[in-house]
Design an enzyme around this catalytic site. Structure first.
Site, mmCIF file in Angstrom:
data_model
loop_
_atom_site.group_PDB
_atom_site.id
_atom_site.type_symbol
_atom_site.label_atom_id
_atom_site.label_comp_id
_atom_site.label_asym_id
_atom_site.label_seq_id
_atom_site.Cartn_x
_atom_site.Cartn_y
_atom_site.Cartn_z
ATOM 1 N N THR A 1 0.829 -1.209 0.000
ATOM 2 C CA THR A 1 0.000 0.000 0.000
ATOM 3 C C THR A 1 0.866 1.262 0.000
ATOM 4 O O THR A 1 1.898 1.318 0.677
ATOM 5 C CB THR A 1 -0.919 0.004 1.231
ATOM 6 O OG1 THR A 1 -1.753 -1.149 1.181
ATOM 7 C CG2 THR A 1 -1.779 1.247 1.274
ATOM 8 N N GLY B 1 -22.460 1.900 31.097
ATOM 9 C CA GLY B 1 -21.336 2.813 31.268
ATOM 10 C C GLY B 1 -20.010 2.094 31.400
ATOM 11 O O GLY B 1 -18.981 2.577 30.916
ATOM 12 N N GLU C 1 -6.806 -4.918 3.895
ATOM 13 C CA GLU C 1 -6.995 -6.108 3.048
ATOM 14 C C GLU C 1 -8.281 -6.027 2.233
ATOM 15 O O GLU C 1 -8.962 -7.023 2.001
ATOM 16 C CB GLU C 1 -6.994 -7.410 3.886
ATOM 17 C CG GLU C 1 -5.939 -7.517 4.957
ATOM 18 C CD GLU C 1 -4.516 -7.501 4.435
ATOM 19 O OE1 GLU C 1 -4.318 -7.229 3.249
ATOM 20 O OE2 GLU C 1 -3.598 -7.748 5.223
#
Length: 399
Positions: A147, A355, A378
């Site tokens: 990439t 919470g 991917e």
């Protein structure tokens, strides 16, 4: 009708009840043994520490040799010190590792499927002998450089270039979102050449090879992602992966990594569901456990329905991979579905925890954050959708 509340501390019984379709019985004894061994490793070595690692954005590189001894690095590869296990066995290992944390499963994927897989499939005999045994042992770490800043979903537009200079190759360019590089001794780097896209084994300490850790991150914090910079990085002719020409080389490794995600995402989803179920059985409001309220039960049921469907999908894909019939389109379907559903499970599990669900001592919020990265790398949802769309219609929507 008498209530018999399930024991939140009896995890084995909870898992048995959650396996509504009896999928566990479809696994062989060897497959269950490997799964249980990896599960025990995760319980002992990851769970006590993962919240702290995530909080500190720390990847425990010291785990690499232990993962090698566990037999999960290059798990599907044969020879050269690699485990040589089946695709389903690897999938089950990926599931259990990601139940611990996506970052740890990502390390195993980058090391085994991407870096080792590329060398095993496309490397010379000398390259395999030199690198695969220490990588399988976790003694040497590898990265995978495909990439780029301007070439993510479209790797064909990469601009990193390798030119011949005598017997050497000289690499110039940049990569981005590359896992492990700052910890690695080598990177499998893909670059354009006058002969198309080729792969190179590049030492990370080579002159001109720059590495920048990408931080701070809100996701995959117990992992390392980097940007790479190549300023006239010179490597010998022996660095070239001789068997890889064109994008078929990196895509074959990507398909193996995507396969692991099909299973791995289920681990994050299952762990989120189990955290929510156990909390719901313990937590009492209005004089009764919240697991007894209709809305909570609907949430839990929806999670189990998707986990069971996802497990059947992963098992079908794994059996096809072992039979040699698996197609990239089938992997896209599995990755798209299982990651998308795992994110929804993690988010819904967080709501059951109320919470307390935003505290890192509870896993769903961490899994939800991590899965945002898994959903992107991917192949994004959009890319896998269009792969499937082209399969269905015969028309490419990419260009």
């Amino acid at each position: 009708m008498t209530d018999a509340r399930r024991d939140p501390d009896d995890l084995a019984a909870l898992r048995e009840a959650s396996d509504v379709l009896g999928i566990d019985a479809q696994l062989s004894p060897d497959e269950r043994t490997i799964r249980d061994r990896v599960r025990a490793f995760v319980d002992a070595e990851l769970r006590p520490h993962i919240a702290d690692w995530f909080d500190r954005a720390h990847f425990p590189v010291e785990l690499a040799p232990a993962l090698g001894r566990l037999g999960v690095l290059g798990m599907e590869l044969d020879g050269y010190g690699c485990p040589g296990r089946s695709a389903v066995e690897y999938g089950l290992a990926a599931l259990e590792l990601e139940a611990g944390d996506s970052g740890i499963r990502t390390f195993v994927s980058v090391q085994g499927s991407l870096a080792m897989g590329s060398i095993h499939r496309w490397g010379s005999e000398e390259q395999k002998q030199e690198w695969l045994p220490p990588m399988a042992a976790g003694e040497v770490i590898g990265a995978f450089g495909l990439t780029e800043p301007g070439a993510g979903s479209d790797p064909s537009s990469m601009t990193t270039f390798a030119r011949r200079d005598g017997d050497d190759w000289v690499i110039t360019g940049a990569k981005r979102w590359i896992g492990l590089a700052s910890l690695a001794q080598l990177a499998v780097v893909w670059a354009q050449t006058d002969d198309g896209v080729r792969g190179f084994i590049v030492p990370t300490d080579a002159p001109g090879f720059g590495i920048t850790v990408l931080e701070p991150k809100g996701s995959m914090r117990a992992s390392v992602q980097t940007a790479l910079h190549f300023d006239e990085v010179r490597v010998p002719a022996s660095a070239l992966l001789p068997g890889a020409r064109g994008l078929r080389g990196p895509f074959s490794a990507l398909n193996d990594a995507r396969y692991g995600i099909v299973w791995g995402a289920l681990g994050a989803g299952r762990d989120s569901y189990e955290a929510a179920l156990r909390h719901a059985l313990r937590r009492e409001q209005f004089g009764r456990p919240i697991a007894g309220f209709q809305l909570t039960q609907r949430k839990l049921v929806d999670m189990v329905v998707e986990l069971q469907k996802g497990a059947l999908l992963a098992l079908q894909i794994g059996r096809a991979k072992d039979a040699g019939t698996l197609t990239p389109t089938q992997i896209s379907l599995g990755k798209l579905n299982n990651v998308r559903e795992a994110i929804e499970i993690a988010r819904e599990a967080r709501t059951i925890l109320g919470g307390d669900g935003v505290l890192l001592e509870n896993s769903p919020i961490r899994h939800a954050a991590n899965l945002e990265s898994v959903r992107t790398y991917e192949g994004t949802d959009e890319v896998h959708t269009l792969i499937l769309g082209q399969h269905l219609t015969g028309l490419s929507a990419f260009r």
